[in-house]
Write a protein that holds these residues in place. Structure first.
Motif, PDB file in Angstrom:
ATOM      1  N   GLY A 260       0.812  -1.210   0.000  1.00  0.00           N
ATOM      2  CA  GLY A 260       0.000   0.000   0.000  1.00  0.00           C
ATOM      3  C   GLY A 260       0.846   1.261   0.000  1.00  0.00           C
ATOM      4  N   MET A 261       0.157   2.400   0.089  1.00  0.00           N
ATOM      5  CA  MET A 261       0.835   3.691   0.241  1.00  0.00           C
ATOM      6  C   MET A 261      -0.066   4.606   1.059  1.00  0.00           C
ATOM      7  SD  MET A 261       2.683   6.211  -2.537  1.00  0.00           S
ATOM      8  CE  MET A 261       1.266   6.627  -3.556  1.00  0.00           C
ATOM      9  N   GLU A 262       0.544   5.304   2.003  1.00  0.00           N
ATOM     10  CA  GLU A 262      -0.175   6.271   2.829  1.00  0.00           C
ATOM     11  C   GLU A 262       0.242   7.679   2.422  1.00  0.00           C
ATOM     12  OE1 GLU A 262      -0.556   4.611   7.241  1.00  0.00           O
ATOM     13  OE2 GLU A 262       1.507   4.521   6.494  1.00  0.00           O
ATOM     14  N   LEU A 263      -0.733   8.585   2.351  1.00  0.00           N
ATOM     15  CA  LEU A 263      -0.471   9.983   2.046  1.00  0.00           C
ATOM     16  C   LEU A 263      -0.907  10.844   3.222  1.00  0.00           C
ATOM     17  CD1 LEU A 263      -1.702  10.232  -1.667  1.00  0.00           C
ATOM     18  CD2 LEU A 263       0.543   9.539  -0.808  1.00  0.00           C
ATOM     19  N   PHE A 264      -0.068  11.811   3.582  1.00  0.00           N
ATOM     20  CA  PHE A 264      -0.329  12.716   4.695  1.00  0.00           C
ATOM     21  C   PHE A 264      -0.192  14.152   4.224  1.00  0.00           C
ATOM     22  CE2 PHE A 264       1.428   8.806   6.391  1.00  0.00           C
ATOM     23  CZ  PHE A 264       0.663   8.538   7.521  1.00  0.00           C
ATOM     24  N   VAL A 265      -1.020  15.024   4.790  1.00  0.00           N
ATOM     25  CA  VAL A 265      -0.959  16.453   4.505  1.00  0.00           C
ATOM     26  C   VAL A 265      -0.804  17.179   5.831  1.00  0.00           C
ATOM     27  CG1 VAL A 265      -2.173  18.432   3.529  1.00  0.00           C
ATOM     28  CG2 VAL A 265      -2.427  16.180   2.466  1.00  0.00           C
ATOM     29  N   PHE A 266       0.308  17.870   5.991  1.00  0.00           N
ATOM     30  CA  PHE A 266       0.573  18.622   7.209  1.00  0.00           C
ATOM     31  C   PHE A 266       0.724  20.099   6.863  1.00  0.00           C
ATOM     32  CE2 PHE A 266       2.536  14.417   7.799  1.00  0.00           C
ATOM     33  CZ  PHE A 266       1.869  13.992   8.940  1.00  0.00           C
ATOM     34  N   ALA A 267       0.314  20.983   7.776  1.00  0.00           N
ATOM     35  CA  ALA A 267       0.452  22.420   7.546  1.00  0.00           C
ATOM     36  C   ALA A 267       0.661  23.128   8.876  1.00  0.00           C
ATOM     37  CB  ALA A 267      -0.780  22.970   6.840  1.00  0.00           C
ATOM     38  N   ASN A 268       1.241  24.338   8.813  1.00  0.00           N
ATOM     39  CA  ASN A 268       1.357  25.135  10.026  1.00  0.00           C
ATOM     40  C   ASN A 268       0.034  25.836  10.308  1.00  0.00           C
ATOM     41  OD1 ASN A 268       1.470  27.019   7.977  1.00  0.00           O
ATOM     42  ND2 ASN A 268       3.248  28.124   8.782  1.00  0.00           N
ATOM     43  N   SER A 269      -0.029  26.563  11.385  1.00  0.00           N
ATOM     44  CA  SER A 269      -1.314  27.074  11.869  1.00  0.00           C
ATOM     45  C   SER A 269      -1.973  28.067  10.923  1.00  0.00           C
ATOM     46  CB  SER A 269      -1.126  27.730  13.248  1.00  0.00           C
ATOM     47  OG  SER A 269      -0.171  28.777  13.168  1.00  0.00           O
ATOM     48  N   ASP A 270      -1.188  28.863  10.196  1.00  0.00           N
ATOM     49  CA  ASP A 270      -1.810  29.830   9.290  1.00  0.00           C
ATOM     50  C   ASP A 270      -1.869  29.358   7.845  1.00  0.00           C
ATOM     51  OD1 ASP A 270       0.793  30.063   8.414  1.00  0.00           O
ATOM     52  OD2 ASP A 270       1.052  32.155   8.993  1.00  0.00           O
ATOM     53  N   GLY A 271      -1.432  28.124   7.589  1.00  0.00           N
ATOM     54  CA  GLY A 271      -1.522  27.561   6.241  1.00  0.00           C
ATOM     55  C   GLY A 271      -0.521  28.111   5.250  1.00  0.00           C
ATOM     56  N   SER A 272       0.512  28.799   5.727  1.00  0.00           N
ATOM     57  CA  SER A 272       1.491  29.375   4.814  1.00  0.00           C
ATOM     58  C   SER A 272       2.571  28.382   4.407  1.00  0.00           C
ATOM     59  CB  SER A 272       2.150  30.599   5.453  1.00  0.00           C
ATOM     60  OG  SER A 272       2.846  30.236   6.641  1.00  0.00           O
ATOM     61  N   GLN A 273       2.683  27.295   5.172  1.00  0.00           N
ATOM     62  CA  GLN A 273       3.654  26.254   4.856  1.00  0.00           C
ATOM     63  C   GLN A 273       2.999  24.887   5.015  1.00  0.00           C
ATOM     64  OE1 GLN A 273       6.955  26.905   7.530  1.00  0.00           O
ATOM     65  NE2 GLN A 273       7.962  28.285   6.094  1.00  0.00           N
ATOM     66  N   ALA A 274       3.434  23.936   4.191  1.00  0.00           N
ATOM     67  CA  ALA A 274       2.874  22.585   4.270  1.00  0.00           C
ATOM     68  C   ALA A 274       3.945  21.571   3.917  1.00  0.00           C
ATOM     69  CB  ALA A 274       1.675  22.437   3.344  1.00  0.00           C
ATOM     70  N   ARG A 275       3.694  20.352   4.336  1.00  0.00           N
ATOM     71  CA  ARG A 275       4.527  19.208   3.917  1.00  0.00           C
ATOM     72  C   ARG A 275       3.576  18.104   3.478  1.00  0.00           C
ATOM     73  NH1 ARG A 275       8.571  17.866   8.740  1.00  0.00           N
ATOM     74  NH2 ARG A 275       9.241  16.240   7.273  1.00  0.00           N
ATOM     75  N   LEU A 276       3.719  17.683   2.230  1.00  0.00           N
ATOM     76  CA  LEU A 276       2.966  16.545   1.715  1.00  0.00           C
ATOM     77  C   LEU A 276       3.901  15.341   1.785  1.00  0.00           C
ATOM     78  CD1 LEU A 276       1.342  18.133  -1.472  1.00  0.00           C
ATOM     79  CD2 LEU A 276       0.609  18.283   0.917  1.00  0.00           C
ATOM     80  N   ILE A 277       3.464  14.276   2.449  1.00  0.00           N
ATOM     81  CA  ILE A 277       4.349  13.150   2.714  1.00  0.00           C
ATOM     82  C   ILE A 277       3.678  11.844   2.299  1.00  0.00           C
ATOM     83  CG2 ILE A 277       5.616  11.874   4.489  1.00  0.00           C
ATOM     84  CD1 ILE A 277       5.919  14.414   6.061  1.00  0.00           C
ATOM     85  N   ALA A 278       4.452  11.015   1.612  1.00  0.00           N
ATOM     86  CA  ALA A 278       4.017   9.664   1.252  1.00  0.00           C
ATOM     87  C   ALA A 278       4.901   8.661   1.982  1.00  0.00           C
ATOM     88  CB  ALA A 278       4.118   9.449  -0.255  1.00  0.00           C
ATOM     89  N   ARG A 279       4.273   7.611   2.510  1.00  0.00           N
ATOM     90  CA  ARG A 279       5.016   6.506   3.114  1.00  0.00           C
ATOM     91  C   ARG A 279       4.614   5.227   2.403  1.00  0.00           C
ATOM     92  NH1 ARG A 279       4.794   5.718   9.538  1.00  0.00           N
ATOM     93  NH2 ARG A 279       2.549   5.529   9.060  1.00  0.00           N
ATOM     94  N   LEU A 280       5.616   4.489   1.921  1.00  0.00           N
ATOM     95  CA  LEU A 280       5.372   3.266   1.169  1.00  0.00           C
ATOM     96  C   LEU A 280       6.547   2.321   1.349  1.00  0.00           C
ATOM     97  CD1 LEU A 280       6.215   3.827  -2.590  1.00  0.00           C
ATOM     98  CD2 LEU A 280       6.315   5.726  -0.978  1.00  0.00           C
ATOM     99  N   ASP A 281       6.416   1.135   0.804  1.00  0.00           N
ATOM    100  CA  ASP A 281       7.492   0.151   0.772  1.00  0.00           C
ATOM    101  C   ASP A 281       8.142   0.247  -0.601  1.00  0.00           C
ATOM    102  OD1 ASP A 281       9.102  -2.121   0.616  1.00  0.00           O
ATOM    103  OD2 ASP A 281       7.593  -3.480   1.459  1.00  0.00           O
TER     104      ASP A 281
END
Length: 312
Positions: A260-281
């Motif tokens: 499988g593959m997992e996708l994550f969306v992270f952001a700071n409190s005001d939405g000015s920065q984000a990190r899109l992260i995938a975790r897979l084998d």
């Protein structure tokens, strides 16, 4: 009648994992060459012509040679190398992105690279839906288990326990860049920073975004909803919701095979920065699992048959 399947390069890491996923599957008749024949050109040509489908688990130049050996046959080919990922006449084997029907009807399918699978899984739908700009200078930070480097790198890591981290691709010309740019429909290739850690398998692909500097960018929650909707019809890719963010993302050095593959969306409190992260084998959805998924689709079988989608 069983589907005749030939794995050219079955003794390598990807080939061995494909064979493991095919164990007990009566839909396929596996054509096998013994050690004396597997590098014999005539024997390989005969097997390639006898097969209904061939999976190439070879270095790039050897994969190109195998395709030439198969000329004149009706054999359908899945190439796990990077030789044909942006080549004319080949279908890119990312069914969630390219379309399952396209793969089902293709004669030549090229498996995506492991790092591009994570990058494209995150970025391509958002660029396609114009929620991220196509002309932005994206960067990608990624870490993989050492099995993705083939037998030489596996031997190096397993022989030297002092290696804690290996950064590479320092000339910025990594072979994955053409497919990352092409299938995300980007104006520029991303700046790609790959690395390897002392774990046999596993991968994290991290795309940092300076959202505050981007023109007309969508809100982060809209991006998460787009990704969730895009992958909602499949069982292989999971998009985690806003209430599921872990405090940290881990790779287990002793993790079991996973497709499988997992996708994550992270952001700071005001939405000015984000990190899109995938975790897979890197050996699963990044290689052997993707080949089995494409094989199933090409044979008209349930897409996830034989895949390992439960996290141990």
């Amino acid at each position: 009648m069983a589907i005749r399947l030939f794995i050219d390069g079955a003794a390598g890491t990807t080939g061995l994992e494909i064979r493991e996923r095919l164990q007990g599957r009566s839909e396929f008749e596996l054509l096998v060459l013994d050690d004396a024949q597997r590098k014999n050109e005539a024997a390989r040509r005969d097997a390639l012509h006898a097969a209904d489908i061939a999976i190439l688990c070879l270095p790039d130049e050897a994969a190109k040679e195998a395709v030439k050996l198969a000329e004149g046959s009706d054999t359908r080919i899945i190439d796990a190398s990077s030789a044909h990922r942006v080549a004319e006449g080949w279908t890119y084997g990312f069914p969630e992105l390219i379309g399952r029907e396209t793969i089902a009807n293709a004669q030549f399918v090229s498996n995506p690279g492991c790092y591009p699978t994570g990058f494209l899984g995150l970025i391509a739908p958002l660029v396609r839906m114009r929620q991220l700009p196509a002309d932005w200078p994206y960067t990608v930070n990624a870490v993989s288990g050492y099995s993705g480097g083939g037998n030489a790198l596996i031997d190096r890591f397993e022989a030297d326990s002092t290696i804690a981290f290996r950064a590479y691709g320092l000339t910025l010309g990594h072979k994955h860049l053409p497919e990352m740019q092409a299938y995300a429909r980007l104006a520029h290739p991303p700046v790609f920073s790959p690395s390897v850690i002392p774990a046999h398998r596993g991968m994290v692909v991290d795309v940092p975004l300076a959202l505050g500097a981007m023109p007309d960018v969508q809100q982060i929650e809209a991006m998460r909803e787009t990704l969730a909707a895009f992958y909602s019809t499949g069982q292989v890719i999971v998009v985690h919701g806003p209430n599921e963010p872990p405090g940290e993302l881990l790779l287990d050095a002793a993790s079991a095979p996973w497709d499988g593959m997992e996708l994550f969306v992270f952001a700071n409190s005001d939405g000015s920065q984000a990190r899109l992260i995938a975790r897979l084998d890197n050996l699963g959805k990044g290689a052997s699992g993707a080949a089995i998924q494409n094989l199933n689709i090409m044979c008209g079988l349930p897409e996830t048959t034989g895949l390992r989608l439960d996290r141990a």
